[in-house]
Design a protein around this motif. Structure first.
Motif, PDB file in Angstrom:
ATOM      1  N   LYS A 150       0.842  -1.201   0.000  1.00 35.46           N
ATOM      2  CA  LYS A 150       0.000   0.000   0.000  1.00 35.46           C
ATOM      3  C   LYS A 150       0.874   1.247   0.000  1.00 35.46           C
ATOM      4  O   LYS A 150       0.602   2.228  -0.705  1.00 35.46           O
ATOM      5  CB  LYS A 150      -0.939   0.004   1.210  1.00 35.46           C
ATOM      6  N   GLU A 154       1.227   4.101  -2.985  1.00 34.26           N
ATOM      7  CA  GLU A 154       1.030   5.545  -2.782  1.00 34.26           C
ATOM      8  C   GLU A 154       2.170   6.330  -3.411  1.00 34.26           C
ATOM      9  O   GLU A 154       1.951   7.326  -4.110  1.00 34.26           O
ATOM     10  CB  GLU A 154       0.932   5.858  -1.292  1.00 34.26           C
ATOM     11  N   VAL A 158       1.383   8.608  -6.794  1.00 33.20           N
ATOM     12  CA  VAL A 158       1.522  10.069  -6.752  1.00 33.20           C
ATOM     13  C   VAL A 158       2.556  10.527  -7.770  1.00 33.20           C
ATOM     14  O   VAL A 158       2.366  11.529  -8.467  1.00 33.20           O
ATOM     15  CB  VAL A 158       1.895  10.529  -5.325  1.00 33.20           C
ATOM     16  N   ALA A 166       5.163  11.640  -2.732  1.00 30.00           N
ATOM     17  CA  ALA A 166       4.078  11.511  -1.756  1.00 30.00           C
ATOM     18  C   ALA A 166       4.578  11.883  -0.367  1.00 30.00           C
ATOM     19  O   ALA A 166       5.782  11.965  -0.124  1.00 30.00           O
ATOM     20  CB  ALA A 166       3.563  10.075  -1.755  1.00 30.00           C
ATOM     21  N   LEU A 170       3.834   8.294   5.164  1.00 33.76           N
ATOM     22  CA  LEU A 170       3.102   7.048   4.898  1.00 33.76           C
ATOM     23  C   LEU A 170       3.916   5.831   5.331  1.00 33.76           C
ATOM     24  O   LEU A 170       3.354   4.810   5.731  1.00 33.76           O
ATOM     25  CB  LEU A 170       2.726   6.939   3.423  1.00 33.76           C
TER      26      LEU A 170
END
Length: 347
Positions: A150, A154, A158, A166, A170
């Motif tokens: 995940k 991301e 992005v 990004a 995260l």
């Protein structure tokens, strides 16, 4: 006469395990491709770590399949799916983000397949549940990989949409999620371990535990059909286990375990095989059947105790970890070959 048989439910679980292995092979191929195609050092490192995990998990999965003892092939639809996804991963139709997205979906498929096999095993029999228990280690690790993927998605998504980076926070979220999963799976085989596979003591002990469970199921049932099914599995498991030990393990341990002690193990297994054939010739509904099974259980129990005490101690004192794991690999390969031969002889 008792015959070895595989009921439909057990065969379906065998097929699902073959499906999982085919998907696991695809996962490894994908990760090897990502490592060579992705320039981002952080993401490449994450795929390198996932690849190590998945290569270990392939060893665990192969152990489960041999331990389960019912060999099968992947479904045609799974083979077609694997071929199609391999084609997409190797082509230029998908962006790197889209390829990793498909990989994350593949991990989800593996997780759910593993969970379904685990739940189905609980319904089919205690021996089946015991045989596939190491699969839980693969399930937990694949779930942890989903969380890491995940974060990778991301970053890649992005970049693809904006050309910008990004929010790097995260990764902290990802690591928190993985840590939580690791806490749940703290006792699983592959967690916090550099072992590529189980050692010979682990693999033999798995066989012994399954054997004890089958004896319990036979003696606890009053249904001749179920007794026949359980004994059929016991007959196959003990026959293959004994022959594989005699081909691989006993010759390896004889130099340091001793001629007399090793010969005693051979002799005990010869008697066990004689008792198996004797029971196989009886009706499971006969009063004599369970008496003979109890006698066999007592003899096998004595044999197990000798192996797990003095033989295992000799192995620990004389073989390195790598040598013990290599012996386990050879033992599993011998078992797999014998299982194939036994299946072919029934056709």
């Amino acid at each position: 006469m008792v015959t070895t048989l595989d009921d439909t439910k057990r065969m379906m679980i065998g097929t699902k395990l073959a499906d999982i292995k085919a998907l696991q092979e695809l996962v490894i191929a994908n990760e090897q491709r990502f490592i060579s195609e992705i320039n981002d050092q952080d993401i490449r490192h994450r795929f390198q770590e996932m690849l190590k995990d998945d290569q270990k998990n392939m060893g665990v999965l192969e152990t489960v399949i041999v331990q389960y003892g019912i060999k099968s092939e992947p479904k045609q639809t799974i083979r077609q799916f694997v071929d199609k996804l391999q084609e997409l991963m190797g082509g230029s139709e998908l962006s790197i983000f889209e390829k990793v997205f498909q990989h994350e979906l593949l991990k989800h498929q593996l997780v759910m397949s593993g969970v379904v096999v685990h739940k189905a095993a609980q319904k089919v029999g205690a021996d089946v549940e015991l045989a596939i228990t190491p699969l839980n280690t693969v399930n937990f690790e694949n779930r942890a990989h989903q969380e890491q993927l995940k974060g990778v998605l991301e970053v890649l998504g992005v970049r693809e949409l904006t050309g910008q980076e990004a929010d790097q926070g995260l990764w902290a979220r990802v690591q928190d999620a993985v840590a939580a999963l690791s806490g749940v799976a703290g006792s699983v085989i592959t967690q916090n371990s550099d072992k590529s596979d189980l050692n010979i003591q682990d693999v033999i002990r798995l066989d012994h535990n399954k054997t004890n469970t089958l004896f319990t199921e036979i003696l606890g049932s009053n249904d001749p059909q179920k007794i026949q099914e359980y004994f059929g599995q016991l007959y196959k498991d003990l026959s293959v286990h004994a022959e594989a030990e005699e081909r691989v393990v006993y010759p390896a341990v004889r130099p340091f375990y001793g001629q007399n002690d090793t010969q005693e193990l051979y002799d005990e297994q010869a008697e066990m095989k004689r008792k198996l054939e004797e029971i196989k010739a009886l009706s499971p509904a006969s009063s004599e059947f369970k008496d003979k099974v109890r006698q066999l259980m007592e003899a096998v129990g004595d044999h197990i105790r000798q192996e797990e005490s003095t033989m295992f101690a000799a192995i620990r004192n004389n073989l390195s970890s790598d040598q013990s794991e290599q012996l386990a690999t050879q033992f599993k390969a011998a078992k797999s070959q014998l299982q194939d031969q036994m299946s072919a002889s029934k056709k």
